[in-house]
Write a protein that holds these residues in place. Sequence first.
Motif, PDB file in Angstrom:
ATOM      1  N   LEU A   1      -4.986 -14.121  -9.926  1.00 24.69           N
ATOM      2  CA  LEU A   1      -6.085 -13.839  -8.992  1.00 24.69           C
ATOM      3  C   LEU A   1      -6.087 -12.392  -8.492  1.00 24.69           C
ATOM      4  O   LEU A   1      -7.144 -11.754  -8.490  1.00 24.69           O
ATOM      5  N   PRO A   2      -4.950 -11.818  -8.087  1.00 26.53           N
ATOM      6  CA  PRO A   2      -4.979 -10.401  -7.683  1.00 26.53           C
ATOM      7  C   PRO A   2      -5.371  -9.477  -8.839  1.00 26.53           C
ATOM      8  O   PRO A   2      -6.071  -8.488  -8.636  1.00 26.53           O
ATOM      9  N   ASN A   3      -4.953  -9.812 -10.070  1.00 30.42           N
ATOM     10  CA  ASN A   3      -5.347  -9.007 -11.223  1.00 30.42           C
ATOM     11  C   ASN A   3      -6.860  -9.048 -11.423  1.00 30.42           C
ATOM     12  O   ASN A   3      -7.479  -8.031 -11.745  1.00 30.42           O
ATOM     13  N   LEU A   4      -7.435 -10.222 -11.238  1.00 26.63           N
ATOM     14  CA  LEU A   4      -8.885 -10.362 -11.373  1.00 26.63           C
ATOM     15  C   LEU A   4      -9.611  -9.518 -10.329  1.00 26.63           C
ATOM     16  O   LEU A   4     -10.593  -8.836 -10.637  1.00 26.63           O
ATOM     17  N   ALA A   5      -9.104  -9.516  -9.108  1.00 34.04           N
ATOM     18  CA  ALA A   5      -9.712  -8.705  -8.049  1.00 34.04           C
ATOM     19  C   ALA A   5      -9.613  -7.218  -8.377  1.00 34.04           C
ATOM     20  O   ALA A   5     -10.584  -6.471  -8.200  1.00 34.04           O
ATOM     21  N   VAL A   6      -8.468  -6.781  -8.887  1.00 31.45           N
ATOM     22  CA  VAL A   6      -8.314  -5.370  -9.264  1.00 31.45           C
ATOM     23  C   VAL A   6      -9.252  -5.028 -10.408  1.00 31.45           C
ATOM     24  O   VAL A   6      -9.872  -3.956 -10.415  1.00 31.45           O
ATOM     25  N   GLY A   7      -9.400  -5.912 -11.379  1.00 30.53           N
ATOM     26  CA  GLY A   7     -10.309  -5.667 -12.503  1.00 30.53           C
ATOM     27  C   GLY A   7     -11.745  -5.496 -12.062  1.00 30.53           C
ATOM     28  O   GLY A   7     -12.455  -4.608 -12.549  1.00 30.53           O
ATOM     29  N   PHE A   8     -12.191  -6.335 -11.132  1.00 33.99           N
ATOM     30  CA  PHE A   8     -13.573  -6.240 -10.649  1.00 33.99           C
ATOM     31  C   PHE A   8     -13.789  -5.032  -9.745  1.00 33.99           C
ATOM     32  O   PHE A   8     -14.860  -4.447  -9.731  1.00 33.99           O
ATOM     33  N   GLU A   9     -12.790  -4.653  -8.978  1.00 33.97           N
ATOM     34  CA  GLU A   9     -12.943  -3.579  -8.000  1.00 33.97           C
ATOM     35  C   GLU A   9     -12.323  -2.258  -8.436  1.00 33.97           C
ATOM     36  O   GLU A   9     -12.151  -1.353  -7.619  1.00 33.97           O
ATOM     37  N   ALA A  10     -11.993  -2.109  -9.701  1.00 30.50           N
ATOM     38  CA  ALA A  10     -11.301  -0.908 -10.183  1.00 30.50           C
ATOM     39  C   ALA A  10     -12.081   0.365  -9.888  1.00 30.50           C
ATOM     40  O   ALA A  10     -11.512   1.349  -9.394  1.00 30.50           O
ATOM     41  N   ALA A  11     -13.367   0.392 -10.178  1.00 27.18           N
ATOM     42  CA  ALA A  11     -14.167   1.605  -9.940  1.00 27.18           C
ATOM     43  C   ALA A  11     -14.226   1.918  -8.446  1.00 27.18           C
ATOM     44  O   ALA A  11     -14.112   3.087  -8.050  1.00 27.18           O
ATOM     45  N   TRP A  12     -14.393   0.905  -7.615  1.00 28.03           N
ATOM     46  CA  TRP A  12     -14.454   1.128  -6.169  1.00 28.03           C
ATOM     47  C   TRP A  12     -13.116   1.646  -5.649  1.00 28.03           C
ATOM     48  O   TRP A  12     -13.078   2.579  -4.845  1.00 28.03           O
ATOM     49  N   LEU A  13     -12.015   1.065  -6.120  1.00 25.99           N
ATOM     50  CA  LEU A  13     -10.688   1.512  -5.683  1.00 25.99           C
ATOM     51  C   LEU A  13     -10.439   2.959  -6.079  1.00 25.99           C
ATOM     52  O   LEU A  13      -9.944   3.758  -5.290  1.00 25.99           O
TER      53      LEU A  13
ATOM     54  N   LEU B   1      -2.886   0.728 -10.974  1.00 23.70           N
ATOM     55  CA  LEU B   1      -2.979   1.195  -9.588  1.00 23.70           C
ATOM     56  C   LEU B   1      -2.040   2.369  -9.332  1.00 23.70           C
ATOM     57  O   LEU B   1      -2.414   3.345  -8.674  1.00 23.70           O
ATOM     58  N   ALA B   2      -0.837   2.308  -9.867  1.00 24.01           N
ATOM     59  CA  ALA B   2       0.120   3.403  -9.676  1.00 24.01           C
ATOM     60  C   ALA B   2      -0.333   4.654 -10.430  1.00 24.01           C
ATOM     61  O   ALA B   2      -0.268   5.769  -9.894  1.00 24.01           O
ATOM     62  N   PHE B   3      -0.815   4.487 -11.659  1.00 22.87           N
ATOM     63  CA  PHE B   3      -1.258   5.631 -12.457  1.00 22.87           C
ATOM     64  C   PHE B   3      -2.457   6.326 -11.822  1.00 22.87           C
ATOM     65  O   PHE B   3      -2.571   7.548 -11.846  1.00 22.87           O
ATOM     66  N   ARG B   4      -3.349   5.545 -11.216  1.00 25.74           N
ATOM     67  CA  ARG B   4      -4.544   6.099 -10.569  1.00 25.74           C
ATOM     68  C   ARG B   4      -4.280   6.518  -9.123  1.00 25.74           C
ATOM     69  O   ARG B   4      -5.196   6.916  -8.414  1.00 25.74           O
ATOM     70  N   ARG B   5      -3.055   6.414  -8.672  1.00 28.64           N
ATOM     71  CA  ARG B   5      -2.629   6.810  -7.326  1.00 28.64           C
ATOM     72  C   ARG B   5      -3.373   6.069  -6.221  1.00 28.64           C
ATOM     73  O   ARG B   5      -3.743   6.637  -5.208  1.00 28.64           O
ATOM     74  N   CYS B   6      -3.562   4.784  -6.407  1.00 26.22           N
ATOM     75  CA  CYS B   6      -4.179   3.916  -5.396  1.00 26.22           C
ATOM     76  C   CYS B   6      -3.041   3.195  -4.672  1.00 26.22           C
ATOM     77  O   CYS B   6      -2.822   1.993  -4.850  1.00 26.22           O
ATOM     78  N   TRP B   7      -2.305   3.944  -3.854  1.00 25.88           N
ATOM     79  CA  TRP B   7      -1.071   3.432  -3.263  1.00 25.88           C
ATOM     80  C   TRP B   7      -1.298   2.291  -2.288  1.00 25.88           C
ATOM     81  O   TRP B   7      -0.540   1.307  -2.282  1.00 25.88           O
ATOM     82  N   LEU B   8      -2.308   2.407  -1.431  1.00 31.30           N
ATOM     83  CA  LEU B   8      -2.587   1.334  -0.472  1.00 31.30           C
ATOM     84  C   LEU B   8      -2.977   0.052  -1.205  1.00 31.30           C
ATOM     85  O   LEU B   8      -2.510  -1.038  -0.864  1.00 31.30           O
ATOM     86  N   ALA B   9      -3.816   0.181  -2.222  1.00 34.30           N
ATOM     87  CA  ALA B   9      -4.215  -0.985  -3.005  1.00 34.30           C
ATOM     88  C   ALA B   9      -3.016  -1.596  -3.727  1.00 34.30           C
ATOM     89  O   ALA B   9      -2.912  -2.821  -3.847  1.00 34.30           O
ATOM     90  N   LEU B  10      -2.101  -0.756  -4.188  1.00 36.68           N
ATOM     91  CA  LEU B  10      -0.892  -1.262  -4.850  1.00 36.68           C
ATOM     92  C   LEU B  10      -0.031  -2.049  -3.868  1.00 36.68           C
ATOM     93  O   LEU B  10       0.489  -3.120  -4.204  1.00 36.68           O
TER      94      LEU B  10
END
Length: 161
Positions: A81-93, A42-51
Amino acid sequence: MRNWLIYEPPGGARPTLDGAEGFVTLREGFSKRAFVFAPFWLAFRRCWLALAIYVAAEVALAIAAWAFGLRGGSSFTLALLPNLAVGFEAAWLRARSLERRGFTLAGSVVAREREEAELAFFQDWLAGAAPTAAPRGASGAPFRPPVSGVLGLFPEPGAAR
């Protein structure tokens, strides 16, 4: 076959090979890297709100695990559980992060590999007929069918047959 989203850089790009360098290609689907390394991804992809939401969810789940007295495997599973959510929603994020930075969705391609998807997209793009995303309604909102009092295929009471 996978679905690939192609994002055009802010300000557009000239239809030349040099103009194609700024495009970003995203694969839709589960991301193993985002699942395993969620906060770093999340930090590398600059998804600050999601982080920030990820950290808040981890803290809340740690407090819940402590409050319920969970130990060992149960607390570890809860922490994943949060890791699983990030894995599934990575492209959307990542897509939302790109759109906030001014990128626009230029097209969607179905292909096996990234190179195949980029080749199919840029062949059409260089020819001047870039594939577009599925059209939406005039308001930009997704299509919603009209609401009626009928559930399923059952006719309305008293209606002509």
